[in-house]
Design a protein around this motif. Structure first.
Motif, PDB file in Angstrom:
ATOM      1  N   THR A   1       0.819  -1.231   0.000  1.00  0.00           N
ATOM      2  CA  THR A   1       0.000   0.000   0.000  1.00  0.00           C
ATOM      3  C   THR A   1       0.837   1.258   0.000  1.00  0.00           C
ATOM      4  OG1 THR A   1      -0.118  -0.087   2.412  1.00  0.00           O
ATOM      5  CG2 THR A   1      -1.880  -1.159   1.199  1.00  0.00           C
ATOM      6  N   GLY A   2       2.140   1.166   0.274  1.00  0.00           N
ATOM      7  CA  GLY A   2       2.997   2.355   0.316  1.00  0.00           C
ATOM      8  C   GLY A   2       2.831   3.157   1.574  1.00  0.00           C
ATOM      9  N   VAL A   3       2.177   2.650   2.565  1.00  0.00           N
ATOM     10  CA  VAL A   3       1.989   3.359   3.825  1.00  0.00           C
ATOM     11  C   VAL A   3       3.194   3.085   4.700  1.00  0.00           C
ATOM     12  CG1 VAL A   3       0.567   3.595   5.869  1.00  0.00           C
ATOM     13  CG2 VAL A   3      -0.496   3.169   3.653  1.00  0.00           C
ATOM     14  N   ALA A   4       3.974   4.134   4.992  1.00  0.00           N
ATOM     15  CA  ALA A   4       5.177   3.953   5.801  1.00  0.00           C
ATOM     16  C   ALA A   4       4.808   3.993   7.264  1.00  0.00           C
ATOM     17  CB  ALA A   4       6.191   5.050   5.484  1.00  0.00           C
ATOM     18  N   ALA A   5       5.626   3.363   7.996  1.00  0.00           N
ATOM     19  CA  ALA A   5       5.412   3.378   9.443  1.00  0.00           C
ATOM     20  C   ALA A   5       5.702   4.751   9.988  1.00  0.00           C
ATOM     21  CB  ALA A   5       6.316   2.337  10.097  1.00  0.00           C
ATOM     22  N   ALA A   6       4.935   5.165  10.970  1.00  0.00           N
ATOM     23  CA  ALA A   6       5.113   6.493  11.566  1.00  0.00           C
ATOM     24  C   ALA A   6       6.479   6.597  12.206  1.00  0.00           C
ATOM     25  CB  ALA A   6       4.019   6.735  12.605  1.00  0.00           C
ATOM     26  N   ALA A   7       7.200   7.717  11.876  1.00  0.00           N
ATOM     27  CA  ALA A   7       8.533   7.932  12.450  1.00  0.00           C
ATOM     28  C   ALA A   7       8.444   9.011  13.512  1.00  0.00           C
ATOM     29  CB  ALA A   7       9.509   8.349  11.362  1.00  0.00           C
ATOM     30  N   PRO A   8       9.337   9.010  14.451  1.00  0.00           N
ATOM     31  CA  PRO A   8       9.333  10.042  15.503  1.00  0.00           C
ATOM     32  C   PRO A   8       9.575  11.404  14.875  1.00  0.00           C
ATOM     33  CG  PRO A   8      10.735   8.167  16.103  1.00  0.00           C
ATOM     34  CD  PRO A   8      10.370   7.993  14.659  1.00  0.00           C
ATOM     35  N   THR A   9       8.784  12.427  15.221  1.00  0.00           N
ATOM     36  CA  THR A   9       8.899  13.772  14.640  1.00  0.00           C
ATOM     37  C   THR A   9       9.809  14.679  15.439  1.00  0.00           C
ATOM     38  OG1 THR A   9       6.951  14.456  15.885  1.00  0.00           O
ATOM     39  CG2 THR A   9       6.608  13.639  13.644  1.00  0.00           C
ATOM     40  N   ALA A  10      10.046  14.480  16.665  1.00  0.00           N
ATOM     41  CA  ALA A  10      10.845  15.376  17.519  1.00  0.00           C
ATOM     42  C   ALA A  10      12.260  15.571  16.998  1.00  0.00           C
ATOM     43  CB  ALA A  10      10.851  14.845  18.954  1.00  0.00           C
ATOM     44  N   PRO A  11      12.993  14.508  16.634  1.00  0.00           N
ATOM     45  CA  PRO A  11      14.351  14.716  16.120  1.00  0.00           C
ATOM     46  C   PRO A  11      14.378  15.529  14.839  1.00  0.00           C
ATOM     47  CG  PRO A  11      14.033  12.443  16.799  1.00  0.00           C
ATOM     48  CD  PRO A  11      12.682  13.086  16.811  1.00  0.00           C
ATOM     49  N   VAL A  12      13.397  15.345  13.934  1.00  0.00           N
ATOM     50  CA  VAL A  12      13.341  16.101  12.683  1.00  0.00           C
ATOM     51  C   VAL A  12      13.119  17.574  12.963  1.00  0.00           C
ATOM     52  CG1 VAL A  12      12.085  16.419  10.522  1.00  0.00           C
ATOM     53  CG2 VAL A  12      12.533  14.110  11.388  1.00  0.00           C
ATOM     54  N   GLN A  13      12.196  17.888  13.846  1.00  0.00           N
ATOM     55  CA  GLN A  13      11.909  19.278  14.206  1.00  0.00           C
ATOM     56  C   GLN A  13      13.143  19.935  14.821  1.00  0.00           C
ATOM     57  OE1 GLN A  13       8.496  18.962  16.728  1.00  0.00           O
ATOM     58  NE2 GLN A  13       7.039  18.731  15.033  1.00  0.00           N
ATOM     59  N   ALA A  14      13.837  19.210  15.648  1.00  0.00           N
ATOM     60  CA  ALA A  14      15.034  19.756  16.288  1.00  0.00           C
ATOM     61  C   ALA A  14      16.105  20.069  15.251  1.00  0.00           C
ATOM     62  CB  ALA A  14      15.572  18.764  17.328  1.00  0.00           C
ATOM     63  N   THR A  15      16.261  19.184  14.265  1.00  0.00           N
ATOM     64  CA  THR A  15      17.245  19.395  13.208  1.00  0.00           C
ATOM     65  C   THR A  15      16.899  20.615  12.366  1.00  0.00           C
ATOM     66  OG1 THR A  15      17.669  17.022  13.106  1.00  0.00           O
ATOM     67  CG2 THR A  15      18.359  18.348  11.210  1.00  0.00           C
ATOM     68  N   THR A  16      15.620  20.789  12.030  1.00  0.00           N
ATOM     69  CA  THR A  16      15.173  21.951  11.250  1.00  0.00           C
ATOM     70  C   THR A  16      15.416  23.243  12.014  1.00  0.00           C
ATOM     71  OG1 THR A  16      13.473  20.605  10.205  1.00  0.00           O
ATOM     72  CG2 THR A  16      13.212  23.001  10.073  1.00  0.00           C
ATOM     73  N   ALA A  17      15.085  23.264  13.292  1.00  0.00           N
ATOM     74  CA  ALA A  17      15.298  24.458  14.114  1.00  0.00           C
ATOM     75  C   ALA A  17      16.770  24.812  14.182  1.00  0.00           C
ATOM     76  CB  ALA A  17      14.738  24.219  15.522  1.00  0.00           C
ATOM     77  N   SER A  18      17.622  23.819  14.289  1.00  0.00           N
ATOM     78  CA  SER A  18      19.060  24.081  14.342  1.00  0.00           C
ATOM     79  C   SER A  18      19.551  24.685  13.038  1.00  0.00           C
ATOM     80  CB  SER A  18      19.812  22.771  14.634  1.00  0.00           C
ATOM     81  OG  SER A  18      19.427  22.249  15.891  1.00  0.00           O
ATOM     82  N   ALA A  19      19.041  24.174  11.905  1.00  0.00           N
ATOM     83  CA  ALA A  19      19.445  24.697  10.602  1.00  0.00           C
ATOM     84  C   ALA A  19      19.028  26.154  10.430  1.00  0.00           C
ATOM     85  CB  ALA A  19      18.844  23.850   9.488  1.00  0.00           C
ATOM     86  N   VAL A  20      17.808  26.492  10.858  1.00  0.00           N
ATOM     87  CA  VAL A  20      17.314  27.875  10.768  1.00  0.00           C
ATOM     88  C   VAL A  20      18.158  28.795  11.639  1.00  0.00           C
ATOM     89  CG1 VAL A  20      15.385  29.402  11.297  1.00  0.00           C
ATOM     90  CG2 VAL A  20      14.968  27.211  10.170  1.00  0.00           C
ATOM     91  N   ALA A  21      18.464  28.331  12.855  1.00  0.00           N
ATOM     92  CA  ALA A  21      19.275  29.140  13.766  1.00  0.00           C
ATOM     93  C   ALA A  21      20.663  29.369  13.190  1.00  0.00           C
ATOM     94  CB  ALA A  21      19.367  28.445  15.124  1.00  0.00           C
ATOM     95  N   ALA A  22      21.248  28.333  12.578  1.00  0.00           N
ATOM     96  CA  ALA A  22      22.576  28.458  11.981  1.00  0.00           C
ATOM     97  C   ALA A  22      22.561  29.451  10.823  1.00  0.00           C
ATOM     98  CB  ALA A  22      23.067  27.097  11.506  1.00  0.00           C
ATOM     99  N   GLN A  23      21.499  29.400  10.007  1.00  0.00           N
ATOM    100  CA  GLN A  23      21.390  30.321   8.877  1.00  0.00           C
ATOM    101  C   GLN A  23      21.245  31.765   9.365  1.00  0.00           C
ATOM    102  OE1 GLN A  23      18.102  29.542   6.321  1.00  0.00           O
ATOM    103  NE2 GLN A  23      18.764  30.945   4.723  1.00  0.00           N
ATOM    104  N   ALA A  24      20.415  31.959  10.394  1.00  0.00           N
ATOM    105  CA  ALA A  24      20.229  33.302  10.947  1.00  0.00           C
ATOM    106  C   ALA A  24      21.545  33.849  11.500  1.00  0.00           C
ATOM    107  CB  ALA A  24      19.163  33.270  12.045  1.00  0.00           C
ATOM    108  N   GLN A  25      22.310  33.001  12.157  1.00  0.00           N
ATOM    109  CA  GLN A  25      23.592  33.419  12.719  1.00  0.00           C
ATOM    110  C   GLN A  25      24.574  33.790  11.610  1.00  0.00           C
ATOM    111  OE1 GLN A  25      25.474  30.472  15.159  1.00  0.00           O
ATOM    112  NE2 GLN A  25      26.909  31.914  16.076  1.00  0.00           N
ATOM    113  N   ALA A  26      24.569  33.004  10.540  1.00  0.00           N
ATOM    114  CA  ALA A  26      25.451  33.291   9.410  1.00  0.00           C
ATOM    115  C   ALA A  26      25.085  34.620   8.754  1.00  0.00           C
ATOM    116  CB  ALA A  26      25.376  32.159   8.386  1.00  0.00           C
TER     117      ALA A  26
END
Length: 240
Positions: A40-65
């Motif tokens: 069916t192509g339905v993937a198993a649910a993955a934890p979202t917290a680590p992804v959100q943390a990674t995105t926030a870190s990338a935004v913060a790094a870009q803002a600092q740059a």
């Protein structure tokens, strides 16, 4: 030697069969679930917290740059402005040095221009022959350039009583500077003077409506040969 055989009771056999059956059933259920997910192509649910943390870190790094880049750009602009100021000061210093080397200067240091060259009016028989600098009586008057005194004294130093006490200096450029309405004359005919040297004190003698210095540039030592004094001083590097 005798051989002894053990017999397993029917109840134990039934128990083992049940356990095996249960295990086989669980494996089949898990395998079916995995197959269904794949089909069916339905993937198993993955934890979202680590992804959100990674995105926030990338935004913060870009803002600092970006902040660092903006600070660096601002510093570069300030540095360029400072460099321009330093260059302007050096240029002004060079110009001042050039003026000093030429030996030419203004006849008075602080003044108010009260009448310009060529001005007409009832004050003069013809258009004004010089540049008037309104200054208090007793203000030091300087030779505008190096030269030799050819006229000095009362009665306009020979040019007439309208000038009062006067001095005329001959310069190497075959021009003459004249200073009139003086309260005191400090030089004598034949005396060598340098640019910026005091030659008299300003006053209100002769045909004068108030304390001032009447200044002329001439092509001869005598009245009637005046030229634009401001233009000539400018050609010598002096601005009035």
């Amino acid at each position: 030697m005798s051989r002894t055989s053990r017999r397993i009771s029917p109840s134990v056999l039934r128990t083992r069969s049940a356990v095996l059956a249960a295990g086989l059933g669980a494996s089949m259920v898990l395998g079916a679930g995995a197959a269904f997910a794949a089909e069916t192509g339905v993937a198993a649910a993955a934890p979202t917290a680590p992804v959100q943390a990674t995105t926030a870190s990338a935004v913060a790094a870009q803002a600092q740059a970006q902040s660092k880049a903006a600070t660096a750009a601002k510093a570069a602009v300030a540095e360029q402005a400072a460099a321009k100021k330093v260059a302007a000061k050096k240029t002004a210093a060079k110009k001042a040095a050039a003026k000093s080397a030429s030996g030419w200067t203004k006849p008075v240091t602080q003044y108010v221009v009260s009448a310009t060259y060529g001005k007409g009016g009832a004050m003069w028989a013809s258009n004004h022959s010089g540049q008037d600098f309104a200054v208090p009586t007793g203000t030091p008057v300087k030779s505008v350039g190096p030269g030799v005194v050819v006229k000095a004294g009362p009665n306009g130093a020979g040019d007439g009583p309208a000038y009062g006490n006067a001095v005329v200096v001959k310069h190497d450029s075959d021009t003459y500077s004249q200073y009139a309405h003086l309260s005191r004359v400090d030089v004598k005919v034949g005396q060598q003077v340098s640019g910026g040297q005091q030659i008299a004190l300003s006053g209100n003698t002769g045909n004068s409506s108030g304390p001032h210095l009447h200044f002329e540039i001439r092509t001869t030592p005598n009245y009637g040969s005046a030229i634009n004094p401001v233009a000539h001083l400018r050609s010598e590097g002096v601005t009035i």
